[in-house]
Enzyme design. Structure first.
Site, PDB file in Angstrom:
ATOM      1  N   HIS A 160     -24.351  32.328  19.356  1.00 48.69           N
ATOM      2  CA  HIS A 160     -24.638  31.268  20.331  1.00 48.69           C
ATOM      3  C   HIS A 160     -24.317  29.887  19.775  1.00 48.69           C
ATOM      4  CE1 HIS A 160     -27.093  33.335  23.683  1.00 48.69           C
ATOM      5  NE2 HIS A 160     -26.364  34.230  23.051  1.00 48.69           N
ATOM      6  N   ASP A 161     -24.343  29.743  18.457  1.00 49.84           N
ATOM      7  CA  ASP A 161     -23.923  28.486  17.846  1.00 49.84           C
ATOM      8  C   ASP A 161     -22.411  28.311  17.984  1.00 49.84           C
ATOM      9  OD1 ASP A 161     -23.898  26.101  16.320  1.00 49.84           O
ATOM     10  OD2 ASP A 161     -23.525  27.225  14.477  1.00 49.84           O
ATOM     11  N   ARG A 220     -27.367  36.820  16.606  1.00 48.08           N
ATOM     12  CA  ARG A 220     -27.209  36.183  17.916  1.00 48.08           C
ATOM     13  C   ARG A 220     -27.229  34.657  17.805  1.00 48.08           C
ATOM     14  NH1 ARG A 220     -31.160  35.678  22.698  1.00 48.08           N
ATOM     15  NH2 ARG A 220     -29.808  35.544  24.531  1.00 48.08           N
ATOM     16  N   ASN A 257     -30.561  30.385  26.330  1.00 50.08           N
ATOM     17  CA  ASN A 257     -31.267  30.266  25.058  1.00 50.08           C
ATOM     18  C   ASN A 257     -32.778  30.074  25.168  1.00 50.08           C
ATOM     19  OD1 ASN A 257     -28.778  30.440  23.768  1.00 50.08           O
ATOM     20  ND2 ASN A 257     -28.515  28.222  23.630  1.00 50.08           N
ATOM     21  N   HIS A 309     -24.452  44.691  19.820  1.00 55.33           N
ATOM     22  CA  HIS A 309     -25.578  45.237  20.580  1.00 55.33           C
ATOM     23  C   HIS A 309     -25.975  46.631  20.088  1.00 55.33           C
ATOM     24  CE1 HIS A 309     -25.208  42.361  24.286  1.00 55.33           C
ATOM     25  NE2 HIS A 309     -25.465  41.737  23.150  1.00 55.33           N
ATOM     26  N   ASP A 345     -24.505  50.570  13.829  1.00 53.73           N
ATOM     27  CA  ASP A 345     -23.550  51.685  13.804  1.00 53.73           C
ATOM     28  C   ASP A 345     -22.742  51.694  15.099  1.00 53.73           C
ATOM     29  OD1 ASP A 345     -25.328  52.629  15.738  1.00 53.73           O
ATOM     30  OD2 ASP A 345     -26.295  54.069  14.394  1.00 53.73           O
ATOM     31  N   ASP A 395     -21.303  24.837  14.196  1.00 54.66           N
ATOM     32  CA  ASP A 395     -21.712  23.538  13.658  1.00 54.66           C
ATOM     33  C   ASP A 395     -23.230  23.358  13.619  1.00 54.66           C
ATOM     34  OD1 ASP A 395     -22.285  23.413  16.330  1.00 54.66           O
ATOM     35  OD2 ASP A 395     -21.143  21.584  16.747  1.00 54.66           O
TER      36      ASP A 395
END
Length: 323
Positions: A73-74, A69, A98, A197, A250, A81
């Site tokens: 989110h980066d 995650r 965040n 997820h 999976d 970066d």
């Protein structure tokens, strides 16, 4: 007369020169990432990252999802970066999606320290995040893929961009399609990436509305969620995103959606009555190999989102602060 054309390149030579110039321009215009980027400068980089990830996930399976995650989110904010790692009240860490939610920063710090010991000032925090995401998926039984390397670290981080660009768990299908399309992903790739997820957990505050107010949810599952997430209070109580195999990467996530057992509103939006992504969910539920291949390819594409390369950015010494 015989030498009158001696100074003029032959047509094949001219074509070669034009092609060479074209190749150079294209090469300069595209991100200069390469899977062999550290082979000479830091040959132990990848093995060092992998060992640390395996140790962290062995200690706590959830950390694999947390590191995956972090990378997502980066990349969705300013590109891949490491801007998400920078401390500061105006940065991405303090953005709505965040704050009190992202985790794994300490693991990245540990990896960075170990990599710096192996070869100081060579490996970027952005590349560490990208490789750690892949290694986390593998550690929990998911597919592997070759990670192109050579990203550099940003000197800025944007709270506002994080609030705007990261897809919320409250989004409907149209909103999800748009959020991913804005970053260059097809709807099919969005569905594949949602398969992340298959691992991890979400806080009660993110699924309370679904647990109490939505109707396209399995009755027994709904009761179970309500027992874990009271209507008031307990905002930080956790539930697995994949109720079937919470710590194994999976395709059970997609099978769960078919049974109306998606934890987040945004999860279940991928499979609704007459939904445009139902067929893709059916495919991934029925064919694990197809999902694994599509997920790996989409992850490579995500890792290529607007990287800083060449002399842009920097190689941070400490992932939390600029040099």
């Amino acid at each position: 007369m015989a030498n009158s054309h001696s100074s003029t390149p032959s047509i094949p030579t001219t074509i070669k020169l034009v092609f060479l110039l074209f190749s150079l321009v294209v090469g300069m215009a595209s991100a200069q990432l390469s899977s062999t980027f550290y082979d000479t400068s830091c040959p132990k980089a990848l093995s060092t990252i992998k060992s640390a990830v395996v140790a962290a996930v062995g200690k706590e399976a959830r950390m694999g999802a947390s590191l995956l995650r972090l990378h997502f989110h980066d990349c969705f904010v300013q590109g891949c970066d490491a801007s998400v790692l920078l401390d500061g009240s105006s940065g991405e860490k303090s953005a709505g999606p965040n704050a009190n939610s992202l985790r794994g920063f300490d693991v990245i710090d540990t990896i960075k320290t170990q990599v710096e010991s192996a070869c100081a000032g060579i490996v970027s925090c952005a590349d560490i995040l990208t490789v750690a995401a892949r290694d986390s998926v593998v550690a929990l039984g998911g597919p592997s893929w070759v990670v192109p390397l050579g990203r550099r670290d940003s000197t800025t981080s944007s709270q506002s961009a994080a609030n705007t660009d990261l897809p919320a768990p409250t989004l409907d299908l149209a909103g999800l399609i748009t959020a991913f399309s804005n970053k260059g992903f097809t709807t099919k790739e969005m569905v594949a990436l949602s398969g992340s997820h298959s691992i991890g957990q979400a806080r009660c505050i993110a699924f309370r509305t679904r647990a109490y107010n939505e109707t396209n949810i399995d009755a027994t599952y709904k009761t179970s969620l309500q027992s874990q997430c009271p209507s008031t209070g307990g905002d930080d109580n956790l539930s697995p995103l994949d109720v079937t195999t919470p710590n194994t990467f999976d395709n059970a996530y997609f099978t769960n959606l078919k049974s109306n057992k998606g934890l987040l509103h945004s999860d279940q939006q991928l499979f609704t009555t007459g939904g445009s992504t139902n067929a893709q969910v059916n495919t991934y539920s029925a064919n694990s190999a197809t999902f694994r291949t599509d997920f790996a390819n989409a992850m490579i594409k995500m890792g290529n989102l607007s990287p800083l390369t060449g002399t842009s950015g920097q190689i941070r010494k400490n992932c939390r602060t600029i040099n």
